[in-house]
Design an enzyme around this catalytic site. Structure first.
Site, short mmCIF file in Angstrom:
data_model
loop_
_atom_site.label_atom_id
_atom_site.label_comp_id
_atom_site.label_asym_id
_atom_site.label_seq_id
_atom_site.Cartn_x
_atom_site.Cartn_y
_atom_site.Cartn_z
N ASP A 10 -15.16 17.37 -3.98
CA ASP A 10 -16.31 16.52 -3.59
C ASP A 10 -16.94 16.74 -2.18
O ASP A 10 -17.26 15.90 -1.48
CB ASP A 10 -16.01 15.09 -3.77
N LYS A 15 -20.10 20.71 -2.56
CA LYS A 15 -20.18 22.25 -2.97
C LYS A 15 -21.73 22.46 -3.63
O LYS A 15 -22.07 23.81 -3.41
CB LYS A 15 -19.25 22.78 -3.85
N GLY A 26 -18.17 17.86 -10.91
CA GLY A 26 -19.42 17.21 -10.94
C GLY A 26 -20.16 17.77 -9.82
O GLY A 26 -20.01 17.39 -8.78
N HIS A 27 -20.99 18.69 -10.02
CA HIS A 27 -21.83 19.28 -9.12
C HIS A 27 -23.13 18.62 -8.86
O HIS A 27 -23.95 18.86 -9.66
CB HIS A 27 -21.87 20.71 -8.96
N GLN A 86 -13.33 21.44 -7.92
CA GLN A 86 -12.34 20.91 -7.14
C GLN A 86 -12.23 21.44 -5.72
O GLN A 86 -13.02 21.83 -5.32
CB GLN A 86 -11.18 20.81 -7.95
P1 IMP Z 1 -7.83 16.25 -13.81
O1 IMP Z 1 -8.44 17.58 -13.26
O2 IMP Z 1 -9.10 15.42 -14.51
O3 IMP Z 1 -6.60 16.62 -14.47
O4 IMP Z 1 -7.61 15.25 -12.55
C1 IMP Z 1 -6.44 15.51 -11.41
C2 IMP Z 1 -6.67 14.97 -10.51
O5 IMP Z 1 -7.73 16.06 -9.92
C3 IMP Z 1 -7.24 13.75 -10.16
O6 IMP Z 1 -6.74 13.16 -9.17
C4 IMP Z 1 -8.79 13.81 -10.28
O7 IMP Z 1 -9.41 12.69 -9.81
C5 IMP Z 1 -9.11 15.03 -9.45
N1 IMP Z 1 -9.97 15.81 -9.74
C6 IMP Z 1 -10.66 16.64 -10.81
N2 IMP Z 1 -11.53 17.17 -10.39
C7 IMP Z 1 -12.25 16.80 -9.63
C8 IMP Z 1 -13.42 17.13 -8.71
O8 IMP Z 1 -14.17 17.87 -9.26
N3 IMP Z 1 -13.59 16.35 -7.66
C9 IMP Z 1 -12.47 15.62 -7.26
N4 IMP Z 1 -11.38 15.34 -7.51
C10 IMP Z 1 -11.12 15.83 -8.78
#
Ligand code: IMP
Length: 431
Positions: A13, A16, A40-41, A225
């Site tokens: 977040d 990007k 989520g971009h 991420q």
């Molecule tokens: P998962 O990727 O859904 O397995 O989540 C694992 C961890 O990564 C959690 O803390 C999510 O909130 C975090 N996470 C996954 N994708 C994002 C992203 O795009 N932005 C911020 N945090 C993310």
């Protein structure tokens, strides 16, 4: 300069989407290399907000080629929905401008169900996942029972593999998670439907990228991420399940490391994180509320309020070291307007030790007390500044201090959500 990766330097977040959107103008090809629809971009163009979860946000520009690399896990229903949404905006993806790696893994209904059930379970540590089935899909990949897009191309083999995996998953769902079983025939029908709609996009994207790079096309690798969520280097186990840092570009696209010429780190002027896990500079006071409110810090994928805190230079320097950033984009600087003083974390006090390198031990990180350096804030509106010199003196002082702590120059400074609210100091594609 021909190839560039854009990588998040914190916990995701970082903004990007906007940086990718800006640079994609100069690229021919935009590639996602890791993750899935947990990302989520957000891109804002003329007050129209678009959030893309799977498709590289660079395709919002005309005549770009979009690629989903082999390092991704793809939920076909989400992909088709996103393609339909883009079509409504007159952006049509066809087999000449959009490609899915035949080695990318599929997210299946049991992945989502397992992800959600584990998060509710009291006996497991809650990670705060996005609930999209990302972890279980990568788990199957490592466990060598994942299903890939190439499997989807061979109908009979796909059916055989799917039925065998679902038999095993149903035992696990029922006995361990006390969840209802899945109907294999219904899942098969659903996925054969996706096959019909997506097969024409599936190809060997490593081969494709090699050809495009040899033709001299400009390629942008779009990270998802952030580095602190990287499976190896992040705050394990509170991470995502893929290689979000720059190493993921090579394994997740099937290109050699020397194909990448530039690595741009995206870092926010403060810190946020969603989900569980340690966060040394987190603020649960009025300043934290200011950052959340002014920065609109709510998850683009799940809508969850993000945890907010001061800029952490220990995290920033760790990210610089892991990724070898050649430049950095600083985002959301405008969110700091009105705060005084501004605090920058330069180290942690852990027990009696002063630590300046990011620790791997989560217990250490959980009890880390930030050591802060205070700088004066500013009250002036900065969103309309277009040149560095237009910024207030206190803003320049803050930026210079961050740069010297990170040891990497800023190429971009973002001052608001709109494309034009940006100061460009150096465009990597124009060198
Ligand atoms: P998962 O990727 O859904 O397995 O989540 C694992 C961890 O990564 C959690 O803390 C999510 O909130 C975090 N996470 C996954 N994708 C994002 C992203 O795009 N932005 C911020 N945090 C993310």
């Amino acid at each position: 300069m021909q190839s560039l990766a854009i990588v998040g330097a914190q916990w995701g977040d970082e903004g990007k989407g906007k940086v990718v959107d800006y640079l994609a103008r100069h690229a021919d090809v935009v590639v996602r290399y890791a993750g899935g629809n947990n990302a989520g971009h957000t891109v804002v163009v003329k007050d129209q907000k678009t959030v893309l979860h799977l498709i590289p946000s660079g395709v919002l520009h005309p005549r770009k080629i979009g690629v989903l690399g082999n390092g991704m896990v793809v939920d076909p229903a989400v992909l088709l929905q996103e393609m339909a949404d883009l079509r409504r905006r007159k952006i049509v993806l066809h087999p000449g401008n959009f490609f899915i790696s035949d080695r990318a893994h599929l997210i299946l209904p049991y992945h989502r169900r397992i992800d959600l059930a584990r998060e509710k379970s009291k006996s497991r540590k809650k990670i705060g996942t996005t609930g999209r089935g990302i972890g279980p899909a990568y788990e199957d990949k490592a466990n060598r029972c994942g299903l890939r897009f190439s499997d989807l191309l061979n109908k009979d083999l796909f059916e055989e593999k799917l039925r065998s995996v679902i038999r095993e998953k149903n035992l696990y769902l029922k006995a361990i998670l006390q969840e209802p079983k899945l109907n294999a025939s219904a899942v098969l029908r659903e996925y054969l439907g996706y096959r019909e709609r997506l097969r024409r996009f599936v190809t060997d994207t490593s081969l494709l990228l090699d050809r495009l790079l040899k033709e001299g096309k400009k390629v942008l690798f779009e990270g998802a991420q952030g580095t602190l969520l990287d499976l190896d280097h992040g705050t394990y186990p509170f991470v995502t399940s893929s290689s979000a840092a720059v190493g993921g570009v090579f394994s997740g696209c099937g290109i050699g490391p020397l194909s990448l010429q530039s690595i741009l780190g995206v870092i926010k002027a403060y810190t946020t994180r969603v989900g569980e896990g340690p966060f040394p500079t987190e603020l649960q006071d009025e300043v934290g509320a200011h950052l959340r409110r002014e920065g609109d810090e709510f998850g683009a994928t799940t809508g969850r309020p993000r945890r907010c805190g001061w800029f952490d230079a220990v995290v920033g320097r760790y990210s610089v070291r892991l990724n070898g950033f050649t430049g950095m984009a600083l985002t959301k600087l405008d969110t700091l307007t009105g705060l005084n003083p501004l605090r920058i974390c330069t180290g942690y006090r852990i027990g009696r030790r002063l630590v300046t390198e990011f620790p791997s031990d989560l217990e250490d990180l959980e009890r880390a007390v930030p050591v802060y350096e205070d700088l004066p804030g500013w009250r002036e509106e900065i969103r309309s500044a277009r040149r560095f010199e237009d910024l207030p003196q206190a803003t320049i002082q803050y930026l210079r201090r961050l740069e010297s702590l990170l040891g990497v120059p800023f190429s971009f400074i973002s001052l608001g959500p709109q494309r034009e609210q940006t100061i460009v100091l150096q465009n990597p594609f124009s060198t």
